[in-house]
Write a protein that holds these residues in place. Structure first.
Motif, mmCIF file in Angstrom:
data_model
loop_
_atom_site.group_PDB
_atom_site.id
_atom_site.type_symbol
_atom_site.label_atom_id
_atom_site.label_comp_id
_atom_site.label_asym_id
_atom_site.label_seq_id
_atom_site.Cartn_x
_atom_site.Cartn_y
_atom_site.Cartn_z
ATOM 1 N N LEU A 46 -40.710 2.216 5.014
ATOM 2 C CA LEU A 46 -41.114 2.785 6.290
ATOM 3 C C LEU A 46 -41.589 4.223 6.088
ATOM 4 N N PRO A 47 -42.476 4.725 6.981
ATOM 5 C CA PRO A 47 -42.865 6.135 6.879
ATOM 6 C C PRO A 47 -41.697 7.044 7.225
ATOM 7 N N HIS A 48 -41.760 8.262 6.733
ATOM 8 C CA HIS A 48 -40.740 9.285 7.004
ATOM 9 C C HIS A 48 -39.357 8.884 6.502
ATOM 10 N N THR A 49 -39.308 8.258 5.346
ATOM 11 C CA THR A 49 -38.030 8.015 4.684
ATOM 12 C C THR A 49 -37.996 8.820 3.398
ATOM 13 N N ASN A 50 -36.794 9.245 3.005
ATOM 14 C CA ASN A 50 -36.679 10.136 1.853
ATOM 15 C C ASN A 50 -36.662 9.400 0.517
ATOM 16 N N GLY A 51 -36.696 8.085 0.540
ATOM 17 C CA GLY A 51 -36.771 7.334 -0.706
ATOM 18 C C GLY A 51 -35.497 7.319 -1.522
ATOM 19 N N VAL A 52 -34.342 7.553 -0.874
ATOM 20 C CA VAL A 52 -33.065 7.530 -1.586
ATOM 21 C C VAL A 52 -32.454 6.139 -1.455
ATOM 22 N N GLN A 53 -32.278 5.467 -2.582
ATOM 23 C CA GLN A 53 -31.721 4.117 -2.606
ATOM 24 C C GLN A 53 -30.245 4.192 -2.983
ATOM 25 N N LEU A 54 -29.401 3.601 -2.154
ATOM 26 C CA LEU A 54 -27.960 3.603 -2.382
ATOM 27 C C LEU A 54 -27.539 2.268 -2.971
ATOM 28 N N LEU A 55 -26.882 2.326 -4.134
ATOM 29 C CA LEU A 55 -26.428 1.121 -4.823
ATOM 30 C C LEU A 55 -24.932 1.225 -5.098
ATOM 31 N N PHE A 56 -24.252 0.079 -5.063
ATOM 32 C CA PHE A 56 -22.825 0.042 -5.373
ATOM 33 C C PHE A 56 -22.622 -0.779 -6.634
ATOM 34 N N SER A 75 -13.829 -3.775 -7.931
ATOM 35 C CA SER A 75 -14.718 -4.725 -7.255
ATOM 36 C C SER A 75 -14.107 -6.117 -7.148
ATOM 37 N N ASP A 76 -13.103 -6.416 -7.988
ATOM 38 C CA ASP A 76 -12.420 -7.706 -7.897
ATOM 39 C C ASP A 76 -11.395 -7.726 -6.767
ATOM 40 N N LEU A 77 -11.051 -6.554 -6.259
ATOM 41 C CA LEU A 77 -10.036 -6.441 -5.217
ATOM 42 C C LEU A 77 -10.621 -6.203 -3.836
ATOM 43 N N ILE A 78 -11.928 -5.913 -3.770
ATOM 44 C CA ILE A 78 -12.566 -5.575 -2.504
ATOM 45 C C ILE A 78 -13.804 -6.449 -2.303
ATOM 46 N N ASP A 79 -14.364 -6.385 -1.115
ATOM 47 C CA ASP A 79 -15.616 -7.079 -0.819
ATOM 48 C C ASP A 79 -16.749 -6.068 -0.959
ATOM 49 N N LEU A 80 -17.309 -5.979 -2.150
ATOM 50 C CA LEU A 80 -18.339 -4.981 -2.430
ATOM 51 C C LEU A 80 -19.613 -5.249 -1.623
ATOM 52 N N ASP A 81 -19.910 -6.517 -1.394
ATOM 53 C CA ASP A 81 -21.093 -6.857 -0.594
ATOM 54 C C ASP A 81 -20.951 -6.349 0.835
ATOM 55 N N ALA A 82 -19.734 -6.429 1.384
ATOM 56 C CA ALA A 82 -19.497 -5.946 2.745
ATOM 57 C C ALA A 82 -19.662 -4.434 2.812
ATOM 58 N N ILE A 83 -19.192 -3.731 1.784
ATOM 59 C CA ILE A 83 -19.337 -2.272 1.752
ATOM 60 C C ILE A 83 -20.813 -1.891 1.673
ATOM 61 N N GLU A 84 -21.564 -2.596 0.819
ATOM 62 C CA GLU A 84 -22.991 -2.296 0.687
ATOM 63 C C GLU A 84 -23.740 -2.589 1.978
ATOM 64 N N ALA A 85 -23.404 -3.708 2.636
ATOM 65 C CA ALA A 85 -24.055 -4.059 3.897
ATOM 66 C C ALA A 85 -23.728 -3.047 4.983
ATOM 67 N N ALA A 86 -22.455 -2.625 5.052
ATOM 68 C CA ALA A 86 -22.055 -1.629 6.051
ATOM 69 C C ALA A 86 -22.722 -0.294 5.767
ATOM 70 N N GLY A 87 -22.851 0.054 4.485
ATOM 71 C CA GLY A 87 -23.524 1.302 4.116
ATOM 72 C C GLY A 87 -24.993 1.275 4.484
ATOM 73 N N ASP A 88 -25.676 0.166 4.191
ATOM 74 C CA ASP A 88 -27.087 0.030 4.557
ATOM 75 C C ASP A 88 -27.257 0.057 6.069
ATOM 76 N N GLY A 89 -26.344 -0.611 6.780
ATOM 77 C CA GLY A 89 -26.411 -0.618 8.234
ATOM 78 C C GLY A 89 -26.216 0.766 8.820
ATOM 79 N N THR A 90 -25.306 1.536 8.242
ATOM 80 C CA THR A 90 -25.064 2.910 8.705
ATOM 81 C C THR A 90 -26.315 3.764 8.546
#
Length: 316
Positions: free
Chosen positions: A8-18, A174-189
């Motif tokens: 999208l326009p006006h995005t800073n191009g910072v990609q967050l990965l877990f 990562s074996d004790l948590i839901d890493l996908d849920a954290i990444e999805a919540a982070g992207d949603g935020t």
């Protein structure tokens, strides 16, 4: 998924990965966060993070930040101590302090920069709050001239987050948590913040619906049982939504109702969860015009819809 929205326009191009593993990712900038006792305990048990022991050795008793440049390389380790105390209104993981630290340390990242963030936890249950706090400190929207046009993927900056337990660095958190849920919540935020931060001349009702279409496509579209229905103009009046129709009928960009539905085949037809968010792109007050002071933050009046839109990332 957030990479689709970096176009999208006006995005800073910072990609967050877990990262599922706590290891050295080879980034030039290494950021380590944790409470002092957790950092000390972790450093005694492992040397996974280069320069951590030296950064800890340079940390004064009353200091909260220590910076150490690894000899013979351009790499830098920044150690940030999180507060031990938390009020009854806050989480023991201190996400507020994490967000402030990330905002400070990752401000104005140069294109193509990679930063690795190591969260040293007392307990794996703190991972979700910590991960979302990191995401909150990395807003997508930017009005800098270099961010007007979408970046090419090779120019994205990357922030890679990993989690480790202070007492047991040998355990994969990562074996004790839901890493996908954290990444999805982070992207949603980050997506919700982008939609709220964009001014209404860039995020009017029609453009907001386009973001809903982009989200539906990113979630897999109809092939993944994700359906989008948009009501606007006469469709609103025919559906009996007269107030919504009349409020927007004189506008250049009329009122819209976007209905995003996830209906997998195995779902029960007798049970349905509906999330509703208000999406007023700018609330002037109408015939009772708000004063300039009260009008200043009215673009945030669409926050309800932004939150519900971004929640679909985690729910689906």
């Amino acid at each position: 998924m957030i990479s689709k929205f970096l176009k999208l326009p006006h995005t800073n191009g910072v990609q967050l990965l877990f990262s599922p593993e706590d290891r050295d990712h080879g980034a030039q900038f290494i950021l380590v966060l944790g409470k002092r006792s957790a950092l000390e305990q972790y450093a005694q048990k492992t040397d996974k993070i280069p320069g951590l022991s030296m950064a800890l050795a340079h940390l004064g008793e009353h200091e909260l930040v220590s910076v150490f440049h690894i000899p013979g390389s351009k790499r830098r380790v920044t150690l940030c101590v999180l507060p031990n105390k938390a009020s009854r209104h806050n989480c023991s993981a201190r996400p507020d302090a994490i967000t402030e630290t990330i905002q400070w340390q990752c401000k104005n990242l140069i294109r193509g920069t990679m930063v690795e963030v190591h969260m040293i936890l007392d307990d794996h249950s703190d991972a979700f709050a910590s991960g979302v706090a990191v995401a909150k400190g990395l807003p997508l929207y930017s009005r800098k001239t270099t961010h007007i046009q979408p970046m090419e993927p090779q120019h994205y900056s990357k922030v890679i987050v990993s989690f480790a337990l202070a007492a047991r660095p040998d355990i994969r958190v990562s074996d004790l948590i839901d890493l996908d849920a954290i990444e999805a919540a982070g992207d949603g935020t980050r997506l919700a913040a982008y939609l709220v931060d964009a001014p209404c001349n860039e995020m009017h009702t029609d453009l907001f619906v386009n973001q809903c279409r982009l989200l539906a496509k990113a979630l897999g579209g109809e092939e993944n049982h994700v359906f989008l229905r948009v009501l606007r103009g006469e469709d609103l009046r025919e559906a009996g939504l007269n107030l919504l129709f009349n409020v927007g009928k004189a506008a250049e960009h009329p009122s819209n109702m976007a209905i995003l539905t996830y209906a997998p085949p195995e779902a029960s037809s007798s049970k349905c969860i509906t999330l509703v968010g208000k999406g007023i792109v700018f609330d002037t007050g109408g015939t009772c015009m708000k004063t300039s002071e009260n009008m200043r933050g009215m673009k945030r009046d669409m926050g309800g819809t932004c939150m519900k839109t971004s929640e679909n990332m985690r729910g689906m």
